[in-house]
Design an enzyme around this catalytic site. Structure first.
Site, short mmCIF file in Angstrom:
data_model
loop_
_atom_site.label_atom_id
_atom_site.label_comp_id
_atom_site.label_asym_id
_atom_site.label_seq_id
_atom_site.Cartn_x
_atom_site.Cartn_y
_atom_site.Cartn_z
N ARG A 70 -10.31 -11.35 1.64
CA ARG A 70 -11.15 -12.15 1.27
C ARG A 70 -10.47 -13.91 1.33
O ARG A 70 -11.38 -14.66 1.28
CB ARG A 70 -11.40 -11.82 -0.19
CG ARG A 70 -10.38 -12.06 -1.20
CD ARG A 70 -10.80 -11.07 -2.62
NE ARG A 70 -10.71 -9.57 -2.17
CZ ARG A 70 -10.94 -8.58 -3.09
NH1 ARG A 70 -11.41 -8.91 -4.14
NH2 ARG A 70 -11.12 -7.52 -2.82
N LYS B 217 0.78 -1.19 -0.17
CA LYS B 217 0.01 -0.04 0.01
C LYS B 217 0.89 1.42 -0.05
O LYS B 217 1.96 1.29 0.50
CB LYS B 217 -0.80 0.03 1.26
CG LYS B 217 -1.90 -0.74 1.28
CD LYS B 217 -2.89 -0.88 2.68
CE LYS B 217 -4.02 -1.86 2.80
NZ LYS B 217 -4.76 -1.53 1.77
N1 BES Z 1 -7.98 -3.46 4.22
C1 BES Z 1 -8.09 -3.29 2.94
C2 BES Z 1 -9.48 -2.49 2.54
C3 BES Z 1 -9.34 -1.13 3.36
C4 BES Z 1 -9.12 -0.03 2.50
C5 BES Z 1 -10.24 -0.93 4.57
C6 BES Z 1 -9.35 1.27 3.39
C7 BES Z 1 -10.27 0.40 5.17
C8 BES Z 1 -9.77 1.21 4.55
C9 BES Z 1 -8.10 -4.49 1.98
O1 BES Z 1 -7.50 -5.43 2.49
C10 BES Z 1 -7.68 -3.99 0.60
O2 BES Z 1 -6.45 -3.72 0.74
N2 BES Z 1 -8.54 -4.10 -0.44
C11 BES Z 1 -8.00 -3.69 -1.73
C12 BES Z 1 -8.45 -4.88 -2.57
C13 BES Z 1 -7.82 -4.59 -4.16
C14 BES Z 1 -6.37 -4.86 -4.22
C15 BES Z 1 -8.85 -5.30 -4.98
C16 BES Z 1 -8.74 -2.24 -1.86
O3 BES Z 1 -9.63 -2.01 -1.81
O4 BES Z 1 -7.92 -1.45 -2.35
ZN ZN Z 2 -5.43 -5.24 1.74
#
Ligand code: BES
Ligand code: ZN
Ligand code: ZN
Length: 483
Positions: free
Chosen positions: A338, A264
């Site tokens: 997931r 991230k």
């Molecule tokens: N934990 C994150 C989602 C999240 C983002 C929670 C912001 C709270 C605030 C999750 O694991 C994630 O990173 N999801 C990605 C998925 C993508 C790579 C398809 C996302 O939503 O960006």
């Molecule tokens: Zn994630």
């Protein structure tokens, strides 16, 4: 804060502050209390205080009454007062009075009675609004409210609903403390210890260790943990309040989500300690259900791990095998929730549950679509979805349904495995839920995405900024509907 009921008149209650709620219209509901209070009300309502929602004004009380001060508290327009607004005024009033270093508070339920609103919502807002997280502050000299006295006749029903509110609020606090804790003090091992602290009569806690997780074949969940030195824990807690088949709650419990090798951006990454808010919520639900002795059989599953990019981390393109036997191409290691939740849903089916509900900070897309106002839900069981919507309205932890059209299956096609853990950029909120639905199969199941609602950036009347504790009140309300 201690709650008491006292059947005394407002003017006769010895306290630091007497709270008098007012609606926005001009009438004085307290005309019969005492002439000097009435004069004061008349004067103040001309200019200083309108009665708009959450407005507060603290003034010295007239000499001839027992309370030292009066807090004028605004309820807003008379016809627009709802349970939620009463909660808000409870949070606003008590946190304001705490900051003013007041200790003994009395509350007049007279106006709420006229509006047919329960003062218990005020107490709920008060408890939740007083939450603070000061564990790591050396200067944590706490200002504390000692007591809140409700000026009402005691009755069995009122006492019961106050106790229920108190237990529920304490469970929200329990969940918030877990989420607010920094990730170095809330590792999967720490989360397992927190779950174990809930053991009591009728509550059992089992922790599946790495070798157990390997043995039963949770290859998807396990893959998330490869990049971290912290050992994964699969936490299983059970409360037996009934002999019926269980309701299984699955809570995403990534104690820190760096994204893994699909790293991230560093901006805001520090907040990814809240990626276990789903797990915290389901533990909060279990704690309250057990303390309230709800007649329900409840199982909570928390797949707990960090998601880090260490040397042995799972790599984009790797293929893993889930406990269901399905193979998954991990195209993006940041779509880790997931993976963990899918294995837990599959594991949940072993209990032949009446319902599986997973709650997860699953997608950034959810936060983008809904902001912090509402959680998303998708599922395959009409009754559960409907009851959840109603539970959301009652608790104001609102949830909004999105579709799970079969066309989303296409989004997750993999050239190499049975399924891919991401689709394209578009529709990712639904695609993430569709991914989970492939593991739930025909079992009655609903997924709740709390990515936007689990963390609050700015103080709200009864939700101070930080962990919101969302899910505890929502799911407790749901359980009471379907038990
Ligand atoms: N934990 C994150 C989602 C999240 C983002 C929670 C912001 C709270 C605030 C999750 O694991 C994630 O990173 N999801 C990605 C998925 C993508 C790579 C398809 C996302 O939503 O960006
Ligand atoms: Zn994630
Ligand atoms: Zn995550």
């Amino acid at each position: 804060m201690h709650i008491a009921l006292k059947n005394v008149k407002e003017v006769d209650c010895i306290c630091d502050v007497l709270i008098l709620p007012f609606t926005e219209d001009g009438v004085n509901p307290y005309a019969s209390l005492n002439p000097s209070v009435s004069r004061l009300i008349g004067k103040i309502r001309k200019k200083e205080f309108k009665g708009s929602l959450n407005e507060v004004l603290l003034v010295p009380a007239p000499e001839d009454i027992k309370p030292e001060r009066i807090l004028f508290l605004g309820l807003g327009k008379k016809d627009a007062v709802t349970a939620e607004k009463v909660r808000q005024t409870g949070g606003k009033a008590l946190s304001y009075l705490r900051d003013m270093e007041m200790r003994n508070i009395a509350f007049s339920p007279l106006v709420l009675g006229q509006l047919k609103q329960s003062p218990v919502y005020f107490i709920e807002g008060a408890f939740l609004g007083l939450y603070t997280y000061k564990k790591y502050k050396n200067d944590n000299h706490a200002k504390k409210i000692t007591s809140l006295v409700l000026l009402a006749k005691s009755s069995k029903d009122l006492l019961l609903s106050i106790r229920k509110t108190e237990v529920t609020a304490a469970s929200v606090v329990f969940a918030k403390d877990l989420v607010n804790a920094p990730a170095n003090d809330m590792t999967p091992t720490d989360l397992a210890a927190a779950a174990s602290s809930l053991k009591r009569k009728n509550v059992s806690v089992r922790i599946l260790e790495k070798k157990d997780i390997q043995k039963i074949g949770m290859g998807a969940f396990l893959a998330v943990s490869y990049g971290s030195k912290e050992l994964p824990k699969f936490i299983v807690t059970e409360y037996r309040g009934s002999r019926k088949p269980p309701i299984v709650l699955v809570g995403k419990s990534i104690t820190f989500d760096s994204g893994g090798l699909s790293l991230k951006p560093s901006d805001g990454m520090e907040k990814m300690k809240y990626d276990m808010a789903g797990g915290a919520a389901v533990l909060g639900v279990l704690k309250a259900a057990a303390e309230l002795k709800l007649p329900v059989h409840l199982i909570c599953l928390l797949p707990a791990t960090e998601n880090l990019p260490g040397g042995s981390a799972v790599k984009p393109g790797d293929v893993v095998r889930s406990i269901s036997g399905k193979t998954i191409e991990i195209a993006n290691t940041d779509a880790e929730g997931r993976l963990a939740v899918a294995d837990a849903i599959e594991y949940a089916k072993r209990f032949k549950p009446r319902a599986i509900i997973d709650i997860a900070t699953l997608t950034g897309a959810c936060a983008i679509a809904f902001g912090g106002e509402v959680a998303a839900m998708m599922g395959n069981d009409r009754r559960l979805l409907d009851e959840l919507r109603k539970a959301g309205e009652e608790t104001h932890e609102r949830v909004w349904e999105l579709p799970l059209f079969e066309e989303y299956k296409e989004y997750l096609k993999s050239d190499i495995a049975d399924i891919r853990n991401i689709g394209s950029r578009t529709g990712s909120l639904m695609a993430s839920a569709y991914f989970l639905s492939e593991f739930a199969g025909p079992s009655p199941w609903v997924h709740i995405d709390i990515a936007g609602t689990a963390w609050v950036e700015k103080d709200r009347p009864y939700v101070p900024k930080g962990a919101s504790g969302i899910g505890v009140r929502l799911l407790l309300n749901l359980i009471e509907r379907v038990q």
